[in-house]
Design a protein around this motif. Sequence first.
Motif, PDB file in Angstrom:
ATOM      1  N   LEU A 131      -1.693 -33.212  -7.998  1.00 51.02           N
ATOM      2  CA  LEU A 131      -2.408 -32.805  -6.792  1.00 51.02           C
ATOM      3  C   LEU A 131      -3.692 -32.063  -7.158  1.00 51.02           C
ATOM      4  O   LEU A 131      -4.747 -32.275  -6.553  1.00 51.02           O
ATOM      5  CB  LEU A 131      -1.511 -31.930  -5.923  1.00 51.02           C
ATOM      6  CG  LEU A 131      -0.219 -32.594  -5.417  1.00 51.02           C
ATOM      7  CD1 LEU A 131       0.598 -31.598  -4.612  1.00 51.02           C
ATOM      8  CD2 LEU A 131      -0.538 -33.824  -4.583  1.00 51.02           C
ATOM      9  N   PHE A 132      -3.596 -31.194  -8.177  1.00 43.81           N
ATOM     10  CA  PHE A 132      -4.791 -30.497  -8.655  1.00 43.81           C
ATOM     11  C   PHE A 132      -5.841 -31.502  -9.099  1.00 43.81           C
ATOM     12  O   PHE A 132      -7.034 -31.374  -8.786  1.00 43.81           O
ATOM     13  CB  PHE A 132      -4.426 -29.567  -9.818  1.00 43.81           C
ATOM     14  CG  PHE A 132      -5.623 -29.048 -10.576  1.00 43.81           C
ATOM     15  CD1 PHE A 132      -6.303 -27.915 -10.152  1.00 43.81           C
ATOM     16  CD2 PHE A 132      -6.077 -29.705 -11.712  1.00 43.81           C
ATOM     17  CE1 PHE A 132      -7.417 -27.448 -10.835  1.00 43.81           C
ATOM     18  CE2 PHE A 132      -7.186 -29.247 -12.407  1.00 43.81           C
ATOM     19  CZ  PHE A 132      -7.854 -28.107 -11.961  1.00 43.81           C
TER      20      PHE A 132
ATOM     21  N   VAL B 128      -8.543 -31.271   0.472  1.00 44.08           N
ATOM     22  CA  VAL B 128      -7.186 -30.718   0.538  1.00 44.08           C
ATOM     23  C   VAL B 128      -6.407 -31.405   1.651  1.00 44.08           C
ATOM     24  O   VAL B 128      -5.216 -31.720   1.505  1.00 44.08           O
ATOM     25  CB  VAL B 128      -7.245 -29.192   0.759  1.00 44.08           C
ATOM     26  CG1 VAL B 128      -5.843 -28.635   1.037  1.00 44.08           C
ATOM     27  CG2 VAL B 128      -7.847 -28.510  -0.462  1.00 44.08           C
ATOM     28  N   THR B 129      -7.077 -31.672   2.772  1.00 45.38           N
ATOM     29  CA  THR B 129      -6.401 -32.306   3.907  1.00 45.38           C
ATOM     30  C   THR B 129      -5.883 -33.693   3.532  1.00 45.38           C
ATOM     31  O   THR B 129      -4.709 -34.020   3.770  1.00 45.38           O
ATOM     32  CB  THR B 129      -7.373 -32.425   5.101  1.00 45.38           C
ATOM     33  OG1 THR B 129      -7.823 -31.121   5.468  1.00 45.38           O
ATOM     34  CG2 THR B 129      -6.679 -33.080   6.295  1.00 45.38           C
TER      35      THR B 129
ATOM     36  N   ALA C  17       0.455 -36.631  -0.085  1.00 46.89           N
ATOM     37  CA  ALA C  17       1.637 -36.062  -0.743  1.00 46.89           C
ATOM     38  C   ALA C  17       2.731 -35.668   0.246  1.00 46.89           C
ATOM     39  O   ALA C  17       3.783 -35.175  -0.154  1.00 46.89           O
ATOM     40  CB  ALA C  17       1.225 -34.839  -1.548  1.00 46.89           C
ATOM     41  N   ARG C  18       2.469 -35.872   1.544  1.00 45.85           N
ATOM     42  CA  ARG C  18       3.406 -35.498   2.601  1.00 45.85           C
ATOM     43  C   ARG C  18       3.733 -34.013   2.556  1.00 45.85           C
ATOM     44  O   ARG C  18       4.886 -33.592   2.662  1.00 45.85           O
ATOM     45  CB  ARG C  18       4.678 -36.348   2.525  1.00 45.85           C
ATOM     46  CG  ARG C  18       4.401 -37.832   2.731  1.00 45.85           C
ATOM     47  CD  ARG C  18       5.663 -38.656   2.779  1.00 45.85           C
ATOM     48  NE  ARG C  18       5.348 -40.057   3.014  1.00 45.85           N
ATOM     49  CZ  ARG C  18       6.267 -41.028   3.125  1.00 45.85           C
ATOM     50  NH1 ARG C  18       7.555 -40.732   3.001  1.00 45.85           N
ATOM     51  NH2 ARG C  18       5.886 -42.264   3.342  1.00 45.85           N
ATOM     52  N   LEU C  19       2.682 -33.233   2.386  1.00 42.66           N
ATOM     53  CA  LEU C  19       2.776 -31.775   2.409  1.00 42.66           C
ATOM     54  C   LEU C  19       1.916 -31.258   3.547  1.00 42.66           C
ATOM     55  O   LEU C  19       1.004 -31.939   4.029  1.00 42.66           O
ATOM     56  CB  LEU C  19       2.253 -31.167   1.100  1.00 42.66           C
ATOM     57  CG  LEU C  19       3.010 -31.444  -0.186  1.00 42.66           C
ATOM     58  CD1 LEU C  19       2.213 -30.894  -1.361  1.00 42.66           C
ATOM     59  CD2 LEU C  19       4.394 -30.810  -0.149  1.00 42.66           C
ATOM     60  N   THR C  20       2.186 -30.041   3.963  1.00 46.33           N
ATOM     61  CA  THR C  20       1.259 -29.400   4.878  1.00 46.33           C
ATOM     62  C   THR C  20       0.068 -28.886   4.083  1.00 46.33           C
ATOM     63  O   THR C  20       0.178 -28.626   2.877  1.00 46.33           O
ATOM     64  CB  THR C  20       1.921 -28.220   5.611  1.00 46.33           C
ATOM     65  OG1 THR C  20       2.263 -27.206   4.660  1.00 46.33           O
ATOM     66  CG2 THR C  20       3.173 -28.676   6.351  1.00 46.33           C
ATOM     67  N   GLN C  21      -1.061 -28.753   4.743  1.00 43.38           N
ATOM     68  CA  GLN C  21      -2.240 -28.241   4.051  1.00 43.38           C
ATOM     69  C   GLN C  21      -2.020 -26.840   3.490  1.00 43.38           C
ATOM     70  O   GLN C  21      -2.410 -26.564   2.345  1.00 43.38           O
ATOM     71  CB  GLN C  21      -3.442 -28.266   5.001  1.00 43.38           C
ATOM     72  CG  GLN C  21      -4.747 -27.879   4.332  1.00 43.38           C
ATOM     73  CD  GLN C  21      -5.935 -28.091   5.238  1.00 43.38           C
ATOM     74  OE1 GLN C  21      -5.891 -28.936   6.143  1.00 43.38           O
ATOM     75  NE2 GLN C  21      -6.993 -27.332   5.039  1.00 43.38           N
TER      76      GLN C  21
END
Length: 302
Positions: free
Chosen positions: A8-9, A18-19, A25-29
């Motif tokens: 991700l980095f 980031v959005t 990645a199916r993550l929240t911001q």
Amino acid sequence: MDLHVLRLFREVARGATVTDTAARARLTQPALSRALHRIEREAGAALFQRSGRALRLTPAGHAFATHVDAILERYDEGLRAVAEAVDPESGVIPLAFLHTFGTWLVPPVVSSYRAAHPRARFELRQHGEEGLARELLDGTADLVLTSGDPGDPLIHWVRLLEEPLLLAVPPKHRLARRKQARLADVAEESFILLRRGYALRETTEQLCAQAGFTPRVGFEGEEVETLRGLVAAGLGVSLLPLPHTATFPPAATAPTTPHLRVTDVPAARDIGLAQLAGRVLPPASETFRKHVLATAPRALPT
């Protein structure tokens, strides 16, 4: 930090927002932002700085990103090695090749290999000669199909076949109705060449020297088909391989401009296969290497 967070980095470091990265990645911001902050805490320095809505690497971030790339590349190579050790037939073969080979040499060689190894996968990249050597040295390709020996002590090259070079002249040229000509017949004319650094440029200059003259350079380019178009437009002459169709089996097409066989010098270029010297190839790439050595010499259309 774990490898997932490092990936991700790397996405954000390469310019992704980031959005968008969080969504993929199916993550929240906020969760992704916290993960990036944890990396910064472990690194002991600010790795990003905000520029509008985007994040940009700081000098420390650039230094860290280089090592992250190396870590992930080695990890992925390890996964690939394990997968191929378990099942070499399903391995990935990173292959780079000279762009002009994409219509006649690469398709039949890859197609015939896939017929015998249907689960093999290829990562294909095409370049001029300079980019091909870099693919090997950077480790992004296991094998490279190129014209001429790169001449690098770190690269092992083996000759596969010889491709004829023909004298391309404009349609209204004084030699246009001929089937063959001497290279010396155009010694006083303007030549259209690839720029320096390309093997075909060096080969052309060597052949002109053998014919007793130094070519007068009228235009320089980076693509063989661009040179062919300039010749067709009447801007000069050039030594070029015959254009090939993208059909399989391959066949020569009728060129849009006359291509004459050269009679006074051996007009041809060597085509070969390169790999890093001394490197043991992964099983899938080694199997493909042997296939290329056996089949490529028969791929040249007649």
